[in-house]
Write an enzyme that holds these catalytic residues in place. Sequence first.
Site, PDB file in Angstrom:
ATOM      1  N   ASN A  49      19.021   5.632  -8.338  1.00  0.00           N
ATOM      2  CA  ASN A  49      18.403   4.730  -9.312  1.00  0.00           C
ATOM      3  C   ASN A  49      18.667   5.221 -10.732  1.00  0.00           C
ATOM      4  O   ASN A  49      18.728   6.435 -10.993  1.00  0.00           O
ATOM      5  CB  ASN A  49      16.907   4.493  -9.046  1.00  0.00           C
ATOM      6  CG  ASN A  49      16.095   5.756  -8.846  1.00  0.00           C
ATOM      7  OD1 ASN A  49      16.611   6.791  -8.447  1.00  0.00           O
ATOM      8  ND2 ASN A  49      14.806   5.658  -9.116  1.00  0.00           N
ATOM      9  N   GLU A  96      17.227   4.463 -14.465  1.00  0.00           N
ATOM     10  CA  GLU A  96      16.158   3.782 -15.224  1.00  0.00           C
ATOM     11  C   GLU A  96      16.556   3.557 -16.680  1.00  0.00           C
ATOM     12  O   GLU A  96      17.613   4.025 -17.132  1.00  0.00           O
ATOM     13  CB  GLU A  96      14.866   4.588 -15.100  1.00  0.00           C
ATOM     14  CG  GLU A  96      14.421   4.671 -13.647  1.00  0.00           C
ATOM     15  CD  GLU A  96      13.043   5.261 -13.449  1.00  0.00           C
ATOM     16  OE1 GLU A  96      12.518   5.927 -14.365  1.00  0.00           O
ATOM     17  OE2 GLU A  96      12.484   5.054 -12.353  1.00  0.00           O
ATOM     18  N   CYS A 129      18.180  -0.078  -8.996  1.00  0.00           N
ATOM     19  CA  CYS A 129      17.785   0.710  -7.823  1.00  0.00           C
ATOM     20  C   CYS A 129      18.996   1.419  -7.211  1.00  0.00           C
ATOM     21  O   CYS A 129      20.145   0.993  -7.394  1.00  0.00           O
ATOM     22  CB  CYS A 129      17.190  -0.195  -6.753  1.00  0.00           C
ATOM     23  SG  CYS A 129      15.586  -0.877  -7.159  1.00  0.00           S
ATOM     24  N   GLU A 144      19.994   1.456  -4.149  1.00  0.00           N
ATOM     25  CA  GLU A 144      20.725   0.623  -3.189  1.00  0.00           C
ATOM     26  C   GLU A 144      21.712  -0.287  -3.909  1.00  0.00           C
ATOM     27  O   GLU A 144      22.872  -0.434  -3.504  1.00  0.00           O
ATOM     28  CB  GLU A 144      19.756  -0.247  -2.381  1.00  0.00           C
ATOM     29  CG  GLU A 144      18.751   0.537  -1.558  1.00  0.00           C
ATOM     30  CD  GLU A 144      17.472   0.888  -2.321  1.00  0.00           C
ATOM     31  OE1 GLU A 144      17.537   1.148  -3.538  1.00  0.00           O
ATOM     32  OE2 GLU A 144      16.401   0.907  -1.684  1.00  0.00           O
ATOM     33  N   CYS A 163      13.399  -2.509  -2.156  1.00  0.00           N
ATOM     34  CA  CYS A 163      12.651  -3.596  -2.826  1.00  0.00           C
ATOM     35  C   CYS A 163      13.255  -4.944  -2.439  1.00  0.00           C
ATOM     36  O   CYS A 163      14.352  -5.028  -1.871  1.00  0.00           O
ATOM     37  CB  CYS A 163      12.654  -3.392  -4.340  1.00  0.00           C
ATOM     38  SG  CYS A 163      14.176  -3.913  -5.154  1.00  0.00           S
ATOM     39  N   CYS A 178      16.799  -5.722  -3.809  1.00  0.00           N
ATOM     40  CA  CYS A 178      17.879  -5.034  -3.082  1.00  0.00           C
ATOM     41  C   CYS A 178      18.116  -5.671  -1.714  1.00  0.00           C
ATOM     42  O   CYS A 178      19.254  -5.778  -1.260  1.00  0.00           O
ATOM     43  CB  CYS A 178      17.563  -3.544  -2.946  1.00  0.00           C
ATOM     44  SG  CYS A 178      17.702  -2.670  -4.520  1.00  0.00           S
TER      45      CYS A 178
END
Length: 149
Positions: free
Chosen positions: A47, A49, A58, A60, A98, A101
Amino acid sequence: MRLERKISETLIREALEARDMAYTPYSHFQVGAALLCPDGTIYRGCNVENAAYTPTNCAERTAFFKAVSEGRRKFSAIAIVGGPRGSSLTERDYCAPCGVCRQVMMEFCSPAEFVVILARSPEDYREYLLEELLPMGFGPGDLTEKNGL
Ligand code: THU
């Protein structure tokens, strides 16, 4: 479909290494992913940010977008590991992808075949099919002639 144990373990180790690269100055929640192609190639992701929060990507999706940007379109499985920085993953919940994703997986993967591995260590993991994590998903197949398009 279950993956061979050795393949799952390799993917989890790759995801754990990817997690070390996570850029998480805001949440301090570090996630790593390792995405497997049918020919055995593995793309890692972490990830990333952002101070404006919403541009955060993210782990993924990082792995998927790296792979797709390199010309890959077919995928077999993804391993995901995640938890707060510095904590032992073995004492935490599995890190589930999430909704965004899951939708990206739906774009490129067969829901009845794509395997999602949620892991706490190479020996401690659970495997799911995408269709279990995203029932009745909306995907590319819905935008075809079958719906009058
Ligand atoms: N995150 C992921 O990278 N993957 C997941 O499956 C869940 C959440 C990231 C996004 C954000 O950087 C941090 O974890 C906290 O939500």
